[in-house]
Design a protein around this motif. Structure first.
Motif, PDB file in Angstrom:
ATOM      1  N   TRP A 152      -8.859  10.239  -2.703  1.00  0.00           N
ATOM      2  CA  TRP A 152      -9.900  10.620  -1.976  1.00  0.00           C
ATOM      3  C   TRP A 152     -10.147   9.507  -0.989  1.00  0.00           C
ATOM      4  O   TRP A 152     -10.575   9.478   0.291  1.00  0.00           O
ATOM      5  N   VAL A 153     -10.070   8.112  -1.506  1.00  0.00           N
ATOM      6  CA  VAL A 153     -10.161   7.060  -0.608  1.00  0.00           C
ATOM      7  C   VAL A 153      -8.782   7.188   0.401  1.00  0.00           C
ATOM      8  O   VAL A 153      -7.931   6.789  -0.207  1.00  0.00           O
ATOM      9  N   CYS A 154      -8.993   7.119   1.670  1.00  0.00           N
ATOM     10  CA  CYS A 154      -7.887   7.061   2.609  1.00  0.00           C
ATOM     11  C   CYS A 154      -7.782   5.640   3.082  1.00  0.00           C
ATOM     12  O   CYS A 154      -6.796   5.149   2.841  1.00  0.00           O
ATOM     13  N   SER A 155      -8.687   5.135   4.029  1.00  0.00           N
ATOM     14  CA  SER A 155      -8.546   3.736   4.379  1.00  0.00           C
ATOM     15  C   SER A 155      -8.843   2.832   3.436  1.00  0.00           C
ATOM     16  O   SER A 155     -10.117   2.806   2.729  1.00  0.00           O
ATOM     17  N   GLY A 156      -8.310   1.653   3.202  1.00  0.00           N
ATOM     18  CA  GLY A 156      -8.528   0.978   1.932  1.00  0.00           C
ATOM     19  C   GLY A 156      -8.270   1.165   0.697  1.00  0.00           C
ATOM     20  O   GLY A 156      -8.382   0.557  -0.179  1.00  0.00           O
ATOM     21  N   PHE A 157      -7.150   2.226   0.451  1.00  0.00           N
ATOM     22  CA  PHE A 157      -6.865   2.926  -0.707  1.00  0.00           C
ATOM     23  C   PHE A 157      -5.920   1.521  -1.393  1.00  0.00           C
ATOM     24  O   PHE A 157      -4.928   1.230  -0.983  1.00  0.00           O
ATOM     25  N   ALA A 158      -6.224   1.478  -2.834  1.00  0.00           N
ATOM     26  CA  ALA A 158      -5.688   0.187  -3.451  1.00  0.00           C
ATOM     27  C   ALA A 158      -4.516   0.796  -4.395  1.00  0.00           C
ATOM     28  O   ALA A 158      -4.800   1.423  -5.399  1.00  0.00           O
ATOM     29  N   ASP A 159      -3.520   1.008  -3.813  1.00  0.00           N
ATOM     30  CA  ASP A 159      -2.396   1.575  -4.653  1.00  0.00           C
ATOM     31  C   ASP A 159      -1.889   0.847  -5.647  1.00  0.00           C
ATOM     32  O   ASP A 159      -1.446  -0.364  -5.702  1.00  0.00           O
ATOM     33  N   PRO A 160      -1.990   1.532  -6.788  1.00  0.00           N
ATOM     34  CA  PRO A 160      -1.561   0.802  -7.958  1.00  0.00           C
ATOM     35  C   PRO A 160      -0.211   0.142  -8.090  1.00  0.00           C
ATOM     36  O   PRO A 160       0.242  -0.683  -8.642  1.00  0.00           O
ATOM     37  N   GLN A 161       0.705   0.958  -7.322  1.00  0.00           N
ATOM     38  CA  GLN A 161       2.076   0.613  -7.392  1.00  0.00           C
ATOM     39  C   GLN A 161       2.394  -0.776  -6.646  1.00  0.00           C
ATOM     40  O   GLN A 161       3.243  -1.414  -6.905  1.00  0.00           O
ATOM     41  N   ALA A 162       1.269  -1.136  -5.931  1.00  0.00           N
ATOM     42  CA  ALA A 162       1.490  -2.458  -5.142  1.00  0.00           C
ATOM     43  C   ALA A 162       0.852  -3.606  -6.200  1.00  0.00           C
ATOM     44  O   ALA A 162       0.792  -4.681  -5.702  1.00  0.00           O
ATOM     45  N   GLY A 163       0.579  -3.195  -7.305  1.00  0.00           N
ATOM     46  CA  GLY A 163       0.143  -4.145  -8.335  1.00  0.00           C
ATOM     47  C   GLY A 163      -1.362  -3.900  -8.717  1.00  0.00           C
ATOM     48  O   GLY A 163      -2.212  -3.422  -7.967  1.00  0.00           O
ATOM     49  N   TRP A 164      -1.642  -4.072  -9.878  1.00  0.00           N
ATOM     50  CA  TRP A 164      -2.986  -3.657 -10.497  1.00  0.00           C
ATOM     51  C   TRP A 164      -3.827  -5.022 -10.555  1.00  0.00           C
ATOM     52  O   TRP A 164      -3.422  -6.206 -11.095  1.00  0.00           O
ATOM     53  N   ASN A 165      -4.880  -4.684  -9.499  1.00  0.00           N
ATOM     54  CA  ASN A 165      -5.713  -6.014  -9.379  1.00  0.00           C
ATOM     55  C   ASN A 165      -7.068  -5.569  -9.441  1.00  0.00           C
ATOM     56  O   ASN A 165      -7.361  -4.339  -9.705  1.00  0.00           O
TER      57      ASN A 165
END
Length: 255
Positions: free
Chosen positions: A117-130
């Motif tokens: 549901w978060v579109c802009s600023g979505f923290a994709d976990p594939q990019a790393g768990w932070n």
């Protein structure tokens, strides 16, 4: 002058003996009344009887008591279910199918859908768990828990799905039970590694992971063995068969 009533051919006021009146035939009762004898019958007529109330026939006693048909699976129970599994296990598809085929109102809430549901600023976990991806995960889980409690308060069952790890408290079972409630029923969907790799290859977008990541997640999910949670190996089950196995597993948990 005395006035009298005569019979036969005698006139009014005539003294003397009166001849006997000829016998008269009996007057038949009015047509349509119950118990009316035939016109030619001179037998005494019994009074009409009041009909007894209708009584259902009593079946012959055989020693067997008929029981209502048993309801298979969870029937109409209001449930809160958490379907756990690695990427490619089919948990979202199975959860949606189970929810849509129940005989009572049931909602399906997928954590991955809520996270996106978060579109802009979505923290994709594939990019790393932070810290950003963890914060959005916690927010999505809290949102799912609120939705589940709201459905349950209105008599609607709810099934949620998430890749919950047995060895990671942040992405663990405790958070789900804290947000949904202690009545949450967790079930693990864990097919073989080759199956999840094949299903993951058919995905697209950010739902598709690398084979290395899928293998790593699948290996960590093996920690659920020995945990006491029910585990379904759906390696050789289609969606309908897996949903049926899920319903039977939940029925045993309720019993």
């Amino acid at each position: 002058m005395q006035q009298g009533v005569g019979g036969g051919g005698a006139g009014w006021g005539q003294p003397g003996p009166h001849p006997a009146a000829p016998p008269q035939p009996p007057i038949p009762p009015a047509q349509g009344w119950p118990g009316s004898p035939p016109a030619h019958s001179h037998q005494p007529v019994a009074p009409p009887s009041v009909p007894a109330p209708a009584v259902a026939p009593v079946p012959e006693a055989t020693g067997h008591i008929p029981l209502p048909p048993a309801v298979a699976g969870t029937g109409g129970a209001t449930l809160a279910v958490l379907l756990i599994g690695p990427a490619g296990a089919g948990k979202t598809t199975v959860a949606r199918h189970w929810a849509s085929t129940r005989p009572v109102p049931t909602a399906h809430v997928s954590l991955d859908d809520v996270r996106e549901w978060v579109c802009s600023g979505f923290a994709d976990p594939q990019a790393g768990w932070n810290e950003h991806s963890e914060a959005q995960y916690r927010l999505a889980r809290r949102t799912c828990g609120f939705a589940a409690r709201n459905y349950l308060a209105n008599g609607i069952s709810c099934i949620l799905d998430d890749a919950v790890f047995p060895d990671r408290p942040v992405v663990g079972l405790g958070g789900w039970k804290r947000h949904v409630g202690p009545a949450l029923l967790p079930v693990v969907l864990l097919p073989g590694l080759e199956i999840v790799l094949e299903r993951n290859a058919a995905r697209s977008g950010n739902r598709r992971l690398s084979d290395e990541e899928v293998a790593r997640i699948h290996g960590r999910m093996a920690g659920w063995y020995g945990s006491g949670l029910p585990i379904i190996d759906n390696s050789h089950l289609d969606v309908e068969g897996t949903a049926r196995a899920l319903d039977e597993t939940l029925a045993r948990a309720l019993a």
